[in-house]
Design a protein around this motif. Structure first.
Motif, PDB file in Angstrom:
ATOM      1  N   THR A  43     -10.297  -1.968  32.833  1.00 52.78           N
ATOM      2  CA  THR A  43      -9.509  -2.934  32.078  1.00 52.78           C
ATOM      3  C   THR A  43      -8.502  -3.609  33.000  1.00 52.78           C
ATOM      4  O   THR A  43      -7.690  -2.943  33.642  1.00 52.78           O
ATOM      5  N   HIS A  72      -8.079  -8.999  30.168  1.00 46.64           N
ATOM      6  CA  HIS A  72      -7.133  -9.501  29.173  1.00 46.64           C
ATOM      7  C   HIS A  72      -6.288 -10.578  29.838  1.00 46.64           C
ATOM      8  O   HIS A  72      -5.664 -10.324  30.876  1.00 46.64           O
ATOM      9  N   GLU A  82       2.696  -5.515  26.769  1.00 45.06           N
ATOM     10  CA  GLU A  82       1.518  -4.774  26.313  1.00 45.06           C
ATOM     11  C   GLU A  82       1.218  -3.609  27.250  1.00 45.06           C
ATOM     12  O   GLU A  82       0.839  -2.520  26.820  1.00 45.06           O
ATOM     13  N   ASN A  86       1.161   0.322  26.187  1.00 49.42           N
ATOM     14  CA  ASN A  86      -0.099   1.074  26.252  1.00 49.42           C
ATOM     15  C   ASN A  86      -0.520   1.257  27.713  1.00 49.42           C
ATOM     16  O   ASN A  86      -1.523   0.689  28.150  1.00 49.42           O
ATOM     17  N   ASP A  88      -1.930   3.664  29.219  1.00 49.61           N
ATOM     18  CA  ASP A  88      -3.226   4.319  29.389  1.00 49.61           C
ATOM     19  C   ASP A  88      -4.386   3.341  29.238  1.00 49.61           C
ATOM     20  O   ASP A  88      -5.517   3.667  29.619  1.00 49.61           O
ATOM     21  N   ALA A  89      -4.125   2.173  28.658  1.00 50.23           N
ATOM     22  CA  ALA A  89      -5.206   1.225  28.380  1.00 50.23           C
ATOM     23  C   ALA A  89      -5.442   0.241  29.514  1.00 50.23           C
ATOM     24  O   ALA A  89      -6.318  -0.611  29.407  1.00 50.23           O
ATOM     25  N   VAL A  90      -4.674   0.339  30.602  1.00 50.44           N
ATOM     26  CA  VAL A  90      -4.764  -0.631  31.690  1.00 50.44           C
ATOM     27  C   VAL A  90      -5.119   0.080  32.984  1.00 50.44           C
ATOM     28  O   VAL A  90      -4.553   1.131  33.304  1.00 50.44           O
ATOM     29  N   ASP A  91      -6.063  -0.497  33.733  1.00 46.09           N
ATOM     30  CA  ASP A  91      -6.438   0.049  35.035  1.00 46.09           C
ATOM     31  C   ASP A  91      -5.873  -0.788  36.183  1.00 46.09           C
ATOM     32  O   ASP A  91      -5.432  -0.249  37.190  1.00 46.09           O
ATOM     33  N   SER A 233      -2.872   0.819  38.108  1.00 47.24           N
ATOM     34  CA  SER A 233      -2.089   1.504  37.080  1.00 47.24           C
ATOM     35  C   SER A 233      -1.918   2.978  37.417  1.00 47.24           C
ATOM     36  O   SER A 233      -2.834   3.629  37.929  1.00 47.24           O
ATOM     37  N   GLY A 237      -7.562   4.940  33.655  1.00 48.57           N
ATOM     38  CA  GLY A 237      -8.611   5.820  33.145  1.00 48.57           C
ATOM     39  C   GLY A 237      -9.868   5.759  33.986  1.00 48.57           C
ATOM     40  O   GLY A 237     -10.584   6.748  34.130  1.00 48.57           O
TER      41      GLY A 237
END
Length: 332
Positions: A43, A72, A82, A86, A88-91, A233, A237
């Protein structure tokens, strides 16, 4: 029917052996080879002004690696909000502007970052340039309708203030001609293309997406350019795939793409200690040089774009580029 002593002893022996065998094998069962993990989706949070070159870079990367990438797009303050909500939602985080990457470092959102390129400020004018805009000073002429990106959502705000000083202009004269303050470069470029405003101050990579509009180059100092950086990040993940793409973005193939999009490329890995930019050979460009013209196509491939209120631009021809002319006197 009763049980004989021999049968009872035989049954107990079998039970004891089964228990002992289970105790011996259990520790080794966890050591059995596991199936290889399926790489997750990488991401990427990306500044909207960089969407064209980043999408092309992802397309080239995916021809070499079996990695799914989700992008995004948004303004940098929006993306940072954002990101912090979050993490954990971004690499990966791709930002235009040193301040935003430094902010991501200070917030603990990225563990390492690398400078990628520098972009120049330019003027985007209507097709055939009906107002004959040839220099930054022409933006202060009476009757000029000018558009800018909101300074709170883009690094351009600081650059405009420096450009006004660099060209010896009055800030009020420029501000009096501002007819549109847009949230994104997409809104700004479309306003020029639809002839709602006469000109817009933009970064050159973004300005090249709005043919048949034309680009007018302006004089600027190094500290007025846009520094583009990529950050990994701290809670990525898909860290392995993200590092692979980050290394690709610092490599020769990505540098060639940035140069095609009128960016000077830079090198050097930057860690959380701070940002240290090393400038490449093509950093100091002559303002009057003609860049290569090519047909741009947002080759998204397997890239999924999730824009915040934005739309895609397909098969766009680079607008013609006009060098800056010497300053003229005030128009009559």
């Amino acid at each position: 029917m009763g049980w004989t002593c021999r049968e009872i002893r035989s049954g107990l022996t079998t039970l004891v052996m089964a228990v002992l065998l289970a105790g011996v094998l259990t520790p080794f069962m966890g050591c059995a080879p596991r199936p290889p993990e399926t790489p997750g989706v990488v991401t990427v949070f990306c500044d909207t002004s960089l969407r064209a070159v980043v999408s092309e870079a992802i397309d080239v990367f995916q021809r070499r690696h079996d990695v799914d990438i989700e992008v995004h797009l948004g303004s940098l303050p929006q993306l940072l909000d954002e990101f912090s909500a979050n993490p954990d939602a971004v690499d990966l985080f791709i930002a235009g502007g040193v301040d935003y990457m430094q902010q991501a470092h200070s917030m603990g959102l990225v563990e390492a970052s690398a400078p990628l390129a520098r972009a120049a400020p330019v003027l985007l004018v209507q097709a055939r340039n009906p107002k004959e805009i040839e220099s930054f000073g022409d933006l202060t002429r009476p009757g000029m309708w000018l558009g800018i990106v909101d300074g709170d959502t883009n690094a351009m705000g600081r650059t405009i203030r420096l450009l006004v000083q660099h060209h010896g202009l009055d800030q009020e004269d420029l501000e009096s001609n501002i007819a549109l303050v847009a949230e994104t470069d997409l809104e700004l470029g479309n306003a020029v293309r639809l002839r709602r405003i006469d000109a817009a101050i933009m970064w050159e990579p973004a300005s090249r997406l709005f043919a048949p509009c034309e680009i007018v180059r302006i004089a600027y100092d190094d500290d007025m350019a846009l520094d583009v950086a990529i950050g990994l990040s701290t809670k990525a993940g898909a860290a392995e795939s993200a590092r692979e793409f980050m290394n690709f973005m610092r490599g020769r193939a990505a540098r060639a793409l940035f140069e095609q999009h009128a960016c000077a490329t830079v090198h050097v890995l930057v860690t959380a200690d701070g940002l240290h930019h090393a400038v490449g050979q093509n950093h100091r460009r002559q303002n009057h040089d003609e860049h290569r013209r090519a047909r741009l196509c947002d080759a998204f491939g397997r890239v999924r774009l999730i824009p915040f209120g934005l739309c895609r631009s397909h098969h766009l021809t680079i607008p013609p580029v006009r060098p800056e002319a010497p300053p003229r006197g005030p128009s009559s």
